[in-house]
Design a protein around this motif. Structure first.
Motif, PDB file in Angstrom:
ATOM      1  N   ILE A  66      27.209  55.227 -21.407  1.00 11.19           N
ATOM      2  CA  ILE A  66      27.424  56.732 -21.407  1.00 11.19           C
ATOM      3  C   ILE A  66      28.035  57.996 -20.676  1.00 11.19           C
ATOM      4  O   ILE A  66      28.788  58.590 -21.237  1.00 11.19           O
ATOM      5  CB  ILE A  66      25.889  57.329 -21.137  1.00 11.19           C
ATOM      6  CG1 ILE A  66      25.111  56.298 -21.997  1.00 11.19           C
ATOM      7  CG2 ILE A  66      25.390  58.546 -21.641  1.00 11.19           C
ATOM      8  CD1 ILE A  66      23.264  56.477 -21.851  1.00 11.19           C
ATOM      9  N   TRP A 108      27.383  71.913 -28.122  1.00 14.08           N
ATOM     10  CA  TRP A 108      26.522  70.217 -27.703  1.00 14.08           C
ATOM     11  C   TRP A 108      26.490  69.185 -28.273  1.00 14.08           C
ATOM     12  O   TRP A 108      26.022  67.394 -27.508  1.00 14.08           O
ATOM     13  CB  TRP A 108      25.134  71.257 -27.045  1.00 14.08           C
ATOM     14  CG  TRP A 108      23.806  71.570 -28.232  1.00 14.08           C
ATOM     15  CD1 TRP A 108      24.433  72.780 -29.204  1.00 14.08           C
ATOM     16  CD2 TRP A 108      22.932  70.348 -29.293  1.00 14.08           C
ATOM     17  NE1 TRP A 108      23.191  72.822 -30.253  1.00 14.08           N
ATOM     18  CE2 TRP A 108      22.785  71.525 -29.915  1.00 14.08           C
ATOM     19  CE3 TRP A 108      22.816  69.352 -28.984  1.00 14.08           C
ATOM     20  CZ2 TRP A 108      21.313  70.459 -31.148  1.00 14.08           C
ATOM     21  CZ3 TRP A 108      22.265  68.843 -29.370  1.00 14.08           C
ATOM     22  CH2 TRP A 108      20.966  69.848 -30.524  1.00 14.08           C
ATOM     23  N   ARG A 128      29.575  66.952 -28.220  1.00 20.35           N
ATOM     24  CA  ARG A 128      29.670  66.647 -27.088  1.00 20.35           C
ATOM     25  C   ARG A 128      28.537  65.243 -26.752  1.00 20.35           C
ATOM     26  O   ARG A 128      28.903  64.200 -25.947  1.00 20.35           O
ATOM     27  CB  ARG A 128      30.349  67.992 -25.782  1.00 20.35           C
ATOM     28  CG  ARG A 128      30.717  68.641 -25.888  1.00 20.35           C
ATOM     29  CD  ARG A 128      31.096  69.688 -24.514  1.00 20.35           C
ATOM     30  NE  ARG A 128      29.649  70.312 -24.654  1.00 20.35           N
ATOM     31  CZ  ARG A 128      29.122  71.032 -24.816  1.00 20.35           C
ATOM     32  NH1 ARG A 128      29.551  72.236 -25.788  1.00 20.35           N
ATOM     33  NH2 ARG A 128      27.829  72.148 -24.350  1.00 20.35           N
ATOM     34  N   ALA A 129      27.377  65.522 -27.586  1.00 21.79           N
ATOM     35  CA  ALA A 129      26.571  64.501 -26.736  1.00 21.79           C
ATOM     36  C   ALA A 129      26.653  63.346 -27.822  1.00 21.79           C
ATOM     37  O   ALA A 129      26.237  62.083 -27.940  1.00 21.79           O
ATOM     38  CB  ALA A 129      25.181  64.916 -27.439  1.00 21.79           C
ATOM     39  N   ALA A 150      28.106  59.289 -26.886  1.00 24.91           N
ATOM     40  CA  ALA A 150      26.290  59.007 -26.229  1.00 24.91           C
ATOM     41  C   ALA A 150      25.288  58.203 -27.060  1.00 24.91           C
ATOM     42  O   ALA A 150      24.967  57.125 -27.075  1.00 24.91           O
ATOM     43  CB  ALA A 150      26.401  59.767 -25.356  1.00 24.91           C
ATOM     44  N   LEU A 168      20.966  60.560 -26.795  1.00 29.81           N
ATOM     45  CA  LEU A 168      21.522  62.034 -26.923  1.00 29.81           C
ATOM     46  C   LEU A 168      20.391  63.001 -26.059  1.00 29.81           C
ATOM     47  O   LEU A 168      21.250  63.976 -25.501  1.00 29.81           O
ATOM     48  CB  LEU A 168      20.724  62.411 -28.132  1.00 29.81           C
ATOM     49  CG  LEU A 168      21.058  63.463 -28.546  1.00 29.81           C
ATOM     50  CD1 LEU A 168      22.771  64.049 -29.785  1.00 29.81           C
ATOM     51  CD2 LEU A 168      20.626  63.740 -30.527  1.00 29.81           C
ATOM     52  N   ARG A 224      21.891  62.178 -22.874  1.00 35.20           N
ATOM     53  CA  ARG A 224      23.347  63.076 -23.089  1.00 35.20           C
ATOM     54  C   ARG A 224      23.285  64.654 -22.476  1.00 35.20           C
ATOM     55  O   ARG A 224      24.116  65.142 -21.649  1.00 35.20           O
ATOM     56  CB  ARG A 224      23.720  62.060 -23.512  1.00 35.20           C
ATOM     57  CG  ARG A 224      25.163  63.176 -23.244  1.00 35.20           C
ATOM     58  CD  ARG A 224      26.253  62.480 -22.063  1.00 35.20           C
ATOM     59  NE  ARG A 224      27.575  62.837 -21.848  1.00 35.20           N
ATOM     60  CZ  ARG A 224      28.151  62.619 -21.220  1.00 35.20           C
ATOM     61  NH1 ARG A 224      27.829  61.669 -20.114  1.00 35.20           N
ATOM     62  NH2 ARG A 224      29.410  63.336 -20.937  1.00 35.20           N
ATOM     63  N   LEU A 225      23.081  65.407 -23.298  1.00 33.72           N
ATOM     64  CA  LEU A 225      22.717  66.500 -22.762  1.00 33.72           C
ATOM     65  C   LEU A 225      21.569  67.168 -21.847  1.00 33.72           C
ATOM     66  O   LEU A 225      22.125  68.259 -21.516  1.00 33.72           O
ATOM     67  CB  LEU A 225      21.301  67.111 -23.839  1.00 33.72           C
ATOM     68  CG  LEU A 225      21.650  66.869 -25.393  1.00 33.72           C
ATOM     69  CD1 LEU A 225      20.129  67.145 -26.551  1.00 33.72           C
ATOM     70  CD2 LEU A 225      22.710  67.500 -25.857  1.00 33.72           C
ATOM     71  N   TRP A 257      22.602  64.734 -18.869  1.00 33.77           N
ATOM     72  CA  TRP A 257      23.315  64.243 -17.576  1.00 33.77           C
ATOM     73  C   TRP A 257      23.510  65.261 -16.668  1.00 33.77           C
ATOM     74  O   TRP A 257      23.958  66.174 -17.420  1.00 33.77           O
ATOM     75  CB  TRP A 257      24.653  64.110 -19.157  1.00 33.77           C
ATOM     76  CG  TRP A 257      24.901  62.241 -18.543  1.00 33.77           C
ATOM     77  CD1 TRP A 257      26.658  61.849 -17.750  1.00 33.77           C
ATOM     78  CD2 TRP A 257      24.007  61.315 -18.259  1.00 33.77           C
ATOM     79  NE1 TRP A 257      25.833  60.680 -17.160  1.00 33.77           N
ATOM     80  CE2 TRP A 257      24.935  60.202 -17.647  1.00 33.77           C
ATOM     81  CE3 TRP A 257      23.180  60.826 -18.839  1.00 33.77           C
ATOM     82  CZ2 TRP A 257      24.583  58.770 -17.512  1.00 33.77           C
ATOM     83  CZ3 TRP A 257      22.059  59.842 -19.117  1.00 33.77           C
ATOM     84  CH2 TRP A 257      23.245  57.903 -18.382  1.00 33.77           C
ATOM     85  N   ARG A 292      21.322  61.754 -13.978  1.00 34.12           N
ATOM     86  CA  ARG A 292      21.316  60.609 -14.872  1.00 34.12           C
ATOM     87  C   ARG A 292      20.691  60.151 -15.328  1.00 34.12           C
ATOM     88  O   ARG A 292      20.325  59.128 -16.106  1.00 34.12           O
ATOM     89  CB  ARG A 292      22.860  60.589 -15.417  1.00 34.12           C
ATOM     90  CG  ARG A 292      23.670  59.487 -14.260  1.00 34.12           C
ATOM     91  CD  ARG A 292      24.730  59.353 -14.257  1.00 34.12           C
ATOM     92  NE  ARG A 292      25.428  58.018 -14.095  1.00 34.12           N
ATOM     93  CZ  ARG A 292      26.258  57.832 -13.097  1.00 34.12           C
ATOM     94  NH1 ARG A 292      25.761  57.926 -11.955  1.00 34.12           N
ATOM     95  NH2 ARG A 292      26.040  56.743 -12.981  1.00 34.12           N
TER      96      ARG A 292
END
Length: 534
Positions: free
Chosen positions: A52, A63, A66-67, A70, A124, A127-128, A130, A136
């Motif tokens: 990840i 967003w 970007r996620a 992952a 997901l 990751r938002l 993270w 994390r």
């Protein structure tokens, strides 16, 4: 060395990243029954964290963009986990290979591909939230907690092999489940399993590993404390004076579908029921047969009921898994239920309960009119499929005793055990796992039923056609049992129940208390690190 290895995993891309995620998920299944090697999760989840970390896209995107990389890693991790953990489901389709072999890829690959989306969602969400270091790990635990909770009810739910089971392989490690419940345990297990990823992080390594160690010590310590203060297994085996016989006939599934074998199947159950107890032991007051054990519609076969009455001694009762028929109004087709009957020593049916949570595509066909139009049918074919009960109630055994009935995989749903009627003295789980042969499936199923006893504070009576049949005390300890594919009976005393830790089994309060705490900590780390949430 650990830092270099982490860096190599982080830098993986393309098919290499997908393969690493798939293998990490598959490796984690070794933590499940019958292997119970939970230490592999201390490898699988740190690998997932590193993957990840490396799954990034352009910072110019929104967003979701970007996620998304992952989330794809999470899907591949889930796909490996569910393929390696559920491949045995395909065995059920080979019982009637002529009609269902075509669906084998759907069972072995299609179902895991669908379930993997829950783990994609878990990553997901993580990751938002993270952030660097310890944050994390909390984010991943929160994401998996939410995903496993959703998996318990979305599209009727299928929480089989939830991650939390990997942290509870033996009774010593099962006692925390009585406090927080399975759904909170899923998140806490991921928090601990992912913590070795911090070995490469000098800033947060000490705090993170200390927290993980504290959780492990609390988990083990509470289990030791609770079992130390509990009655011994020998004392539980002495029970409350109620003697139970579990019949395990090990009838092959192919024989169950052979009409010519019906009489032999019925006679085998009768012979095991009539087996004398060991010298010096009293006759059991309760006899239990597995799911769909009687190969007749009993209300249409009075001679079978009469034979059951003859096999039972005075005062004995039989609890038997049956197919119950209910005549429809007018010209309507009869309705069929997967049920349990209470039958007394006069061959009379004194109570009946029906299965509430049916297996989609196994016992009924979702979107029936449309799918039947495409030529599909359920695996256990009944006219129109089975009908579900509208609510769960306790099964009356006699005037003084009632059980909480769970038919087959109803035992995997900890949030669906509320019932009406008299207070249950035990959980009664009847099942038929002969569909899956000598695979991990029956062992996984048994473990999940075992944990329901711990959560509910009730002993478990489990009658499985080919195993695993057992009596389990409310601490998850097996007081007596039969191995897979053995033929025989268990004669044992029913252990006494205990009050659940909170007075009632753990539920939403414990689940959302833990998840809210994980979310708050994740957000705190993200804000402190300057993370933007746009």
């Amino acid at each position: 060395m650990i830092g270099r290895l982490s860096s190599r995993i982080i830098l993986l891309s393309g098919w290499r990243r997908a393969l690493a995620a798939f293998l990490a998920g598959a490796l984690a299944t070794l933590a499940l029954p019958p292997y119970d090697f939970f230490a592999v999760c201390l490898i699988s989840f740190p690998v997932l964290v590193c993957l990840i970390d490396g799954a990034v896209d352009s910072a110019d995107g929104g967003w979701l963009r970007r996620a998304l990389p992952a989330a794809i890693v999470g899907w591949w991790f889930g796909f490996g986990y569910f393929v390696a953990g559920l491949w045995w489901i395909g065995g059920a389709l080979l019982i009637d290979a002529q009609n269902f072999a075509w669906a084998l890829p759907l069972a072995i690959l299609g179902l895991p591909a669908f379930l993997a989306f829950f783990y994609a969602l878990a990553v997901l969400i993580a990751r938002l939230l993270w952030s660097d270091g310890l944050g994390r790990i909390f984010a991943l635990a929160f994401g998996f907690g939410i995903a496993e909770w959703l998996r318990s009810f979305v599209l009727t739910g299928f929480p089989w092999n939830a991650i939390g089971y990997a942290a509870m392989p033996v009774p010593l490690l099962m006692q925390s489940d009585a406090v927080v419940g399975l759904y909170a345990m899923n998140a806490l297990a991921v928090l601990v399993f992912a913590s070795p990823a911090l070995l490469a992080d000098r800033r947060h390594r000490r705090a993170g590993l200390s927290l993980a160690l504290a959780l492990v010590v609390a988990h083990v310590g509470f289990g030791f404390y609770r079992l130390h203060n509990a009655p011994t297994v020998a004392e539980e085996a002495a029970g409350n004076g109620v003697r139970v016989r579990i019949v395990q006939p090990s009838i092959a599934q192919t024989a169950k579908w052979d009409n010519a074998s019906r009489r032999a199947i019925f006679d085998k159950h009768i012979a095991l029921t009539e087996t004398p107890p060991q010298p010096g032991e009293p006759k059991p007051a309760i006899v239990v047969w597995p799911e769909t054990s009687i190969p007749y519609i009993l209300t249409e076969t009075p001679e079978a009921l009469a034979r059951i009455g003859e096999a039972l001694s005075e005062g004995q009762v039989l609890l038997a898994g049956v197919v119950r028929e209910e005549q429809g109004a007018g010209d309507a087709e009869p309705l069929y239920y997967n049920s349990i009957y209470t039958i007394n020593d006069r061959g009379e049916i004194t109570d009946a309960v029906d299965k509430v949570h049916l297996v989609p595509f196994g016992e009924y066909l979702p979107l029936e009119k449309w799918l039947r139009g495409l030529g599909l049918q359920e695996v256990v074919e009944m006219p129109g499929g089975f009908t579900r009960a509208t609510s769960r109630r306790s099964l009356r055994v006699n005037n003084a005793l009632a059980f909480l009935p769970l038919i087959c995989y109803e035992a995997i749903f900890p949030s669906e055990l509320a019932y009406s009627g008299p207070r249950a003295a035990a959980i009664l789980n009847v099942t038929n796992d002969a569909w899956y042969g000598d695979t991990p499936g029956p062992y996984q199923h048994f473990r999940q039923a075992q944990l329901r006893a711990v959560e509910q504070g009730l002993p478990l009576i489990r009658a499985a056609n080919n195993g695993l049949s057992a009596i389990v005390d409310p601490y998850g300890r097996i007081t007596d049992g039969l191995s897979l594919n053995a033929v025989g009976v268990i004669d044992a005393s029913l252990p006494s129940g205990v009050d659940p830790f909170w007075g009632t089994p753990p539920g939403p309060m414990q689940t959302w208390g833990i998840l809210t705490l994980l979310l708050a900590i994740s957000c705190g780390f993200a804000v402190f690190s300057g993370r933007r949430f746009d």
